[in-house]
Design an enzyme around this catalytic site. Structure first.
Site, PDB file in Angstrom:
ATOM      1  CB  CYS A  84      -0.838   0.049   1.277  1.00 11.16           C
ATOM      2  SG  CYS A  84      -2.177  -1.133   1.289  1.00 11.16           S
ATOM      3  CE1 TYR A 120      -6.689  -4.422   5.689  1.00  5.48           C
ATOM      4  CE2 TYR A 120      -4.941  -5.901   4.973  1.00  5.48           C
ATOM      5  CZ  TYR A 120      -5.346  -4.705   5.563  1.00  5.48           C
ATOM      6  OH  TYR A 120      -4.412  -3.825   6.048  1.00  5.48           O
ATOM      7  NE  ARG A 129       0.978 -11.523   0.204  1.00  6.44           N
ATOM      8  CZ  ARG A 129       1.929 -10.662   0.561  1.00  6.44           C
ATOM      9  NH1 ARG A 129       1.638  -9.595   1.269  1.00  6.44           N
ATOM     10  NH2 ARG A 129       3.185 -10.846   0.204  1.00  6.44           N
ATOM     11  N   GLY A 136       9.262  -7.387   0.221  1.00  7.26           N
ATOM     12  CA  GLY A 136       8.564  -6.142   0.569  1.00  7.26           C
ATOM     13  C   GLY A 136       9.582  -5.076   0.921  1.00  7.26           C
ATOM     14  NE  ARG A 137       9.400  -5.463   6.387  1.00  2.89           N
ATOM     15  CZ  ARG A 137       9.291  -6.149   7.530  1.00  2.89           C
ATOM     16  NH1 ARG A 137       9.220  -5.492   8.677  1.00  2.89           N
ATOM     17  NH2 ARG A 137       9.253  -7.464   7.532  1.00  2.89           N
TER      18      ARG A 137
END
Ligand code: FMN
Length: 367
Positions: free
Chosen positions: A26, A183, A231, A324-325
């Site tokens: 996001c 979610y 996912r 990701g990071r």
């Protein structure tokens, strides 16, 4: 020795250069769901990172399905046009393929971005009513969502279908359903968030019913050769929550629904879930799913070094690695990984002079 990480892989009708994937992340930088110049820059950079696939951030199928008012959406003509602009740009200037993660935030919606403390927004502050499988709040101080009716489920399922069709029209190469991190679709699967007493709650089969309806409807709405993945959650990390054995059942059902791959993540079902943070923490869960369900499996989570990524694939724990990071920190990670693993990663011609064949500095940087 050939690097597994740099071996191509086929998902449905899509061939990826290698098994490195940018995890959906996001950016909270859209206006009413519409991609901005930030997306052009951020995704444009990743288009030339050397990865096989970039999965565009959680993109919400209806305005009430957003986490924040700044989340990317795919529920209007303007959203579709904005996405089309970004994807066309990325395809024009880079080598990566682009997937998109379609999502509904459910009971975790209606907040400000993390850098503003993820403060919850009431409808009076520009927020909205949140919905979920059961009226159980995500955590202390969070509102209880409104329990979804079958009419809500039909609307949300149709919103996923319409968003998927819009993604195809926008030129996307792959679609991924977000069934993790607490979610909406994950909330239906998890006994922690789903206490329904109708046909959509109770047994594992009943809890899977709505997410599978969405998956089948999306599969039927997009071209057969377009990869569709999900996912999923390998563990809720909570007593009474989803376990790795449940994740195998979920993955088998997604495979039966015609999905081409799963990505195994974990955590996020409640505000106080403690998700591990040790290197490769989801890899053992992915391994269970990969062997138990027998479909291409990706994993993610604290995968930092090229050798670590290679070892996960070599051990058969996963078929693909998502970063990701790690890739936000080093957007040219695949170039550096290729150097470490004796492989080749795609670079744009404009940057070839910084490659190890032409620049002695590359050897110095690698140590
Ligand atoms: C800035 C940021 C935004 C994220 N947004 C999403 C998202 O949109 N969808 C999702 O499934 N996961 C999201 N995540 C989780 C990542 O995809 C990934 O699973 C997680 O960061 C662990 O991988 P890492 O250790 O390589 O960062 C986000 C993570 C970060 C750091």
């Amino acid at each position: 020795m050939t690097s597994k990480l740099f071996t191509p892989i086929r998902l449905g009708g899509l061939e990826l250069d290698n098994r490195i994937v940018v995890a959906p992340m996001c950016q909270y930088s859209a206006a009413d769901g519409v991609a901005s110049d930030w997306h052009m820059t951020h995704l444009g950079m990743l288009a030339n990172s050397g990865v096989g696939l970039v999965v565009i951030e959680m993109t919400d199928v209806e305005p009430q399905g957003r986490i924040t008012p700044f989340c990317l959406g795919l529920y209007s003509d303007a959203c579709e046009a904005g996405l089309q602009r970004v994807v066309a740009h990325c395809h024009r200037i880079g080598s990566a393929k682009f997937g998109i993660q379609l999502a509904h935030a459910g009971r975790k919606g209606s907040t400000l971005p993390p850098w503003e403390g993820s403060k919850r927004l009431s409808p009076a502050e520009g927020g909205w009513e949140v919905i979920g499988p059961s009226p159980i709040a995500y955590g202390e101080g969070w509102p209880a969502p409104r329990e979804m009716t079958e009419t809500d489920m039909m609307r949300v399922r149709e919103a996923f279908v319409q968003a998927a069709k819009r993604a195809v029209c926008a030129g996307i190469d792959a679609i991924e359903l977000h069934v993790a991190h607490g979610y909406l679709l994950h909330a239906f699967l998890s006994p922690i968030a789903n206490r329904r007493e109708d046909a959509y709650g109770g047994s594992i089969e009943a809890r899977m019913r709505f997410p599978m309806e969405v998956a089948r409807a999306v599969r039927a709405a997009i071209p057969k050769e377009m990869p569709l993945g999900a996912r999923i959650t390998g563990s809720d990390w909570m007593e009474g929550g989803i376990t790795a054995d449940d994740a195998v059942v979920h993955a088998r059902a997604f495979k039966e629904a015609g999905l081409d791959y799963v990505d195994v993540s974990s955590g996020g079902i409640t505000a106080d879930t403690r998700t591990p943070s040790d290197p490769g923490y989801n890899a053992p869960l992915a391994e269970r799913v990969r062997h138990g369900a027998g479909l291409p499996t990706r994993t993610v989570g604290m995968i930092v070094t090229p050798k670590q990524a290679e070892a996960i694939l070599a051990a058969g724990q996963a078929d693909m690695i998502a970063l990701g990071r790690t890739i936000l920190d080093d957007p040219h990670w695949p170039w550096h990984a290729a150097q470490v693993l004796g492989a080749e990663a795609r670079r744009p011609p404009q940057y070839l002079r910084a490659g190890p064949k032409l620049w002695p500095g590359a050897a110095l940087r690698a140590g």
